[in-house]
Design an enzyme around this catalytic site. Structure first.
Site, mmCIF file in Angstrom:
data_model
loop_
_atom_site.group_PDB
_atom_site.id
_atom_site.type_symbol
_atom_site.label_atom_id
_atom_site.label_comp_id
_atom_site.label_asym_id
_atom_site.label_seq_id
_atom_site.Cartn_x
_atom_site.Cartn_y
_atom_site.Cartn_z
ATOM 1 N N CYS A 36 -9.568 -41.178 -25.670
ATOM 2 C CA CYS A 36 -9.820 -42.193 -26.694
ATOM 3 C C CYS A 36 -11.296 -42.162 -27.107
ATOM 4 O O CYS A 36 -12.191 -42.153 -26.253
ATOM 5 C CB CYS A 36 -9.462 -43.575 -26.169
ATOM 6 N N CYS B 17 -3.551 -48.707 -28.560
ATOM 7 C CA CYS B 17 -4.848 -48.618 -29.228
ATOM 8 C C CYS B 17 -4.689 -47.936 -30.591
ATOM 9 O O CYS B 17 -4.035 -46.894 -30.704
ATOM 10 C CB CYS B 17 -5.818 -47.825 -28.362
ATOM 11 N N CYS C 225 -6.834 -44.272 -30.647
ATOM 12 C CA CYS C 225 -6.332 -43.037 -30.023
ATOM 13 C C CYS C 225 -4.817 -42.878 -30.099
ATOM 14 O O CYS C 225 -4.282 -41.829 -29.743
ATOM 15 C CB CYS C 225 -6.789 -42.955 -28.570
ATOM 16 N N TYR D 193 29.478 -53.108 0.569
ATOM 17 C CA TYR D 193 30.181 -53.985 -0.362
ATOM 18 C C TYR D 193 31.551 -54.378 0.210
ATOM 19 O O TYR D 193 32.000 -55.510 0.046
ATOM 20 C CB TYR D 193 30.362 -53.284 -1.713
ATOM 21 N N ASN E 41 22.719 -61.876 -9.419
ATOM 22 C CA ASN E 41 21.704 -62.576 -8.637
ATOM 23 C C ASN E 41 20.398 -62.664 -9.419
ATOM 24 O O ASN E 41 19.884 -61.658 -9.903
ATOM 25 C CB ASN E 41 21.488 -61.833 -7.315
ATOM 26 N N CYS F 66 20.176 -59.006 -2.226
ATOM 27 C CA CYS F 66 21.243 -58.090 -2.642
ATOM 28 C C CYS F 66 20.854 -56.632 -2.403
ATOM 29 O O CYS F 66 21.719 -55.748 -2.399
ATOM 30 C CB CYS F 66 21.601 -58.324 -4.106
ATOM 31 N N HIS F 67 19.563 -56.375 -2.177
ATOM 32 C CA HIS F 67 19.136 -55.000 -1.880
ATOM 33 C C HIS F 67 19.626 -54.543 -0.513
ATOM 34 O O HIS F 67 19.568 -53.357 -0.201
ATOM 35 C CB HIS F 67 17.608 -54.893 -1.945
ATOM 36 N N GLU G 254 11.582 -53.362 5.383
ATOM 37 C CA GLU G 254 12.195 -54.364 6.251
ATOM 38 C C GLU G 254 12.617 -53.773 7.598
ATOM 39 O O GLU G 254 12.513 -54.437 8.633
ATOM 40 C CB GLU G 254 13.384 -54.991 5.535
#
Length: 351
Positions: free
Chosen positions: A41, A68, A71, A287, A310, A318-319, A345
């Protein structure tokens, strides 16, 4: 957003040197001007502390930066077709617009051709680009907005209300005045996995999502309509609470979220979400297991749909639901985030 300090300094030096090898490698968001640029730029160079670096244009757009004009970072590296240039220009003229197939037809543009050319150029569809630009306006307002006292709010979003017209178009206009009218506050939360948005009042958290989730606009609209609510930028004790808990979660200091939440869904969805919160950190369920746990082994697909509905990412985990064969399955925040969260986790389940 790039957080590695070495990489940030490397990119800043490339910006100072106008190093063409880095064009298309990163985009620099300039906080003082509200624009994002590529490495070469020609504009006056900002101070390092005023720069935020992104790997994709979509990230910069969602953070509230506009391209921008010096650029033209969206026009790099190869020459754009006249059609793609026209589409980019149309978005900049009316960034809050939600584009539909009929809009392309009115312009004499075949929507399939537009989608294909745009995808080839930017790695995202035109709808994704327009959404990112549109949501970026709302997110910038949320990041910088101050809480507005209820008594000062004009429920018609007239000019006297002080709200930007673009924000109200994106986040939804105020519903008709009634005794059930509700004000909710949207806040920005930076995390290790990217920015999130919270929506809360003084009692409950209603929504927590990554800002680049594809269905976020629809989630906001459903929430607003369901509660007959207006959503404005601001902070509450609840939004401050979830921000602190998220910091603790990502710093390995939290096993369970305690922020009060309001679950808005069908009885079946609430039943699924109730089972989700029973899955401990570092554990997963399939599931099918989830379907069995709610007493209906044939409801696997419905369980998946409830997961997708969710609106409280991480809090309703839910993960932690995967396929029976051990593969990850889907995730609204993206598969890479799901993989990261499960690894995070699993490593910190017994801190």
């Amino acid at each position: 957003m790039i957080k590695d300090e070495n990489k940030k300094h490397q990119y800043y030096q490339a910006l100072l040197n106008k190093d063409s090898k880095y064009d298309g490698i990163f985009f620099a968001g300039i906080r003082t001007t509200g624009v994002f640029c590529h490495a070469t730029c020609p504009a006056k160079k900002p101070r390092y502390e005023n720069c935020t670096f992104y790997e994709t244009a979509e990230e910069a757009l969602l953070a509230g930066y506009r391209p921008c004009k010096r650029c033209n970072p969206l026009f790099y590296p190869q020459e754009l077709s006249p059609l793609v240039k026209q589409m980019v220009s149309l978005v900049e003229k009316n960034p809050e617009k939600k584009w539909r197939d009929s809009d392309f037809a009115e312009l004499g543009i075949h929507s399939a051709t537009a989608r294909r050319q745009f995808k080839q150029k930017y790695g995202m569809t035109f709808v994704q680009y327009a959404r990112a630009r549109r949501m970026g306006i709302a997110m910038k307002t949320i990041r910088t907005g101050e809480k507005i006292i209820n008594a000062q709010i004009d429920v018609g979003y007239d000019s006297s209300s002080g709200f930007h017209d673009a924000f109200s178009k994106i986040m939804g206009r105020t519903p008709k005045k009634s005794n059930e009218f509700k004000i909710l506050y949207a806040d920005w939360v930076d995390t290790k996995l990217g920015p999130m948005m919270s929506i809360a009042d003084e009692k409950y958290l209603y929504l927590l999502e990554f800002v680049d989730r594809r269905g976020l606009e629809r989630e906001v609209e459903r929430l607003r309509n369901r509660l007959n609510a207006s959503i404005i930028p601001g902070k509450t004790n609840i939004s401050n609470c979830i921000k602190e808990e998220l910091n603790q979660y990502f710093d390995n200091k939290l096993l369970k979220f305690e922020t009060p939440v309001m679950l808005l869904g069908s009885d079946f969805q609430k039943k699924v979400w109730g089972e989700l919160v029973k899955i401990n950190m570092g554990e997963t369920k399939s599931y099918k297991d989830m379907a069995i746990s709610i007493g209906n082994a044939k409801s696997v697909r419905a369980v998946g749909n409830a997961n997708g509905a969710n609106q409280l990412a991480l809090i309703i985990p839910c993960h932690r639901v995967i396929q029976s064969d051990g593969s990850l399955g889907g995730y609204g925040g993206g598969i890479e985030r799901k993989k990261w969260l499960l690894n995070h986790e699993n490593q910190n389940r017994n801190f």
